[in-house]
Write a protein that holds these residues in place. Structure first.
Motif, short mmCIF file in Angstrom:
data_model
loop_
_atom_site.label_atom_id
_atom_site.label_comp_id
_atom_site.label_asym_id
_atom_site.label_seq_id
_atom_site.Cartn_x
_atom_site.Cartn_y
_atom_site.Cartn_z
N ARG A 167 4.25 12.95 -1.56
CA ARG A 167 5.60 13.16 -2.10
C ARG A 167 5.63 12.86 -3.60
O ARG A 167 6.19 13.62 -4.38
N ASN A 168 4.97 11.77 -4.02
CA ASN A 168 4.94 11.42 -5.44
C ASN A 168 4.17 12.46 -6.25
O ASN A 168 4.58 12.81 -7.35
N TYR A 169 3.07 12.96 -5.71
CA TYR A 169 2.29 13.98 -6.41
C TYR A 169 3.11 15.26 -6.54
O TYR A 169 3.11 15.89 -7.60
N GLY A 170 3.82 15.65 -5.48
CA GLY A 170 4.66 16.85 -5.54
C GLY A 170 5.75 16.72 -6.59
O GLY A 170 6.02 17.66 -7.34
N ARG A 171 6.35 15.55 -6.67
CA ARG A 171 7.40 15.31 -7.68
C ARG A 171 6.81 15.42 -9.08
O ARG A 171 7.39 16.03 -9.98
N LYS A 172 5.63 14.83 -9.27
CA LYS A 172 4.97 14.87 -10.58
C LYS A 172 4.66 16.32 -10.97
O LYS A 172 4.89 16.72 -12.12
N MET A 173 4.13 17.10 -10.04
CA MET A 173 3.77 18.48 -10.34
C MET A 173 5.02 19.33 -10.64
O MET A 173 4.99 20.17 -11.53
N ARG A 174 6.12 19.11 -9.91
CA ARG A 174 7.35 19.85 -10.20
C ARG A 174 7.84 19.56 -11.61
O ARG A 174 8.27 20.47 -12.33
N LYS A 175 7.78 18.28 -12.03
CA LYS A 175 8.20 17.93 -13.38
C LYS A 175 7.30 18.60 -14.42
O LYS A 175 7.78 19.09 -15.44
N GLN A 176 5.99 18.62 -14.16
CA GLN A 176 5.08 19.26 -15.10
C GLN A 176 5.36 20.76 -15.17
O GLN A 176 5.33 21.35 -16.26
N THR A 209 0.84 -1.20 0.00
CA THR A 209 0.00 0.00 0.00
C THR A 209 0.87 1.25 0.00
O THR A 209 2.04 1.20 0.35
N THR A 210 0.28 2.35 -0.39
CA THR A 210 0.98 3.63 -0.41
C THR A 210 0.43 4.49 0.71
O THR A 210 -0.77 4.72 0.77
N SER A 211 1.31 4.97 1.56
CA SER A 211 0.86 5.82 2.65
C SER A 211 0.52 7.21 2.10
O SER A 211 0.89 7.56 0.99
N GLN A 212 -0.17 7.99 2.89
CA GLN A 212 -0.55 9.33 2.46
C GLN A 212 0.68 10.19 2.22
O GLN A 212 0.73 10.96 1.27
N SER A 213 1.70 10.05 3.06
CA SER A 213 2.90 10.87 2.87
C SER A 213 3.63 10.48 1.58
O SER A 213 4.16 11.34 0.88
#
Length: 99
Positions: free
Chosen positions: A50-59, A42-46
């Motif tokens: 963190r993954n969403y933040g990385r994705k948004m920075r790349k975008q 499972t993926t924890s909320q943190s």
């Protein structure tokens, strides 16, 4: 007789301490293994944040590069300059763009 019984009861925890710990470890091992498996699957909320933040920075980096490219083209040929209509971070990709 009573003193012997009290003495043996008092010494019982000292003599069986290692055995009790071993039994407790054996009994709790399956629970710990199952917990680790669930944690790995499972993926924890943190982690999700963190993954969403990385994705948004790349975008956002991609959008910045494309905006700079559009501005450079506009400086070269001001007559052909139009408002920026390229990639925008946070939006889903258009159908004509490769995914």
């Amino acid at each position: 007789m009573r003193k012997l019984m009290i003495a043996s009861i008092a010494l019982l925890p000292l003599l069986s301490g290692g055995c009790v710990r071993t039994v407790a470890s054996v009994v709790t091992a399956p629970v710990k293994v199952a917990g680790k498996a669930v944690d790995w699957s499972t993926t924890s909320q943190s982690e999700a944040d963190r993954n969403y933040g990385r994705k948004m920075r790349k975008q956002e980096e991609r959008e910045g590069r494309e905006r700079q490219k559009a501005e450079k083209a506009c400086r070269k040929d001001p007559n052909a300059c139009q408002p920026y209509d390229g990639y925008r971070a946070g939006e889903s990709p258009r159908d004509d763009e490769p995914r």
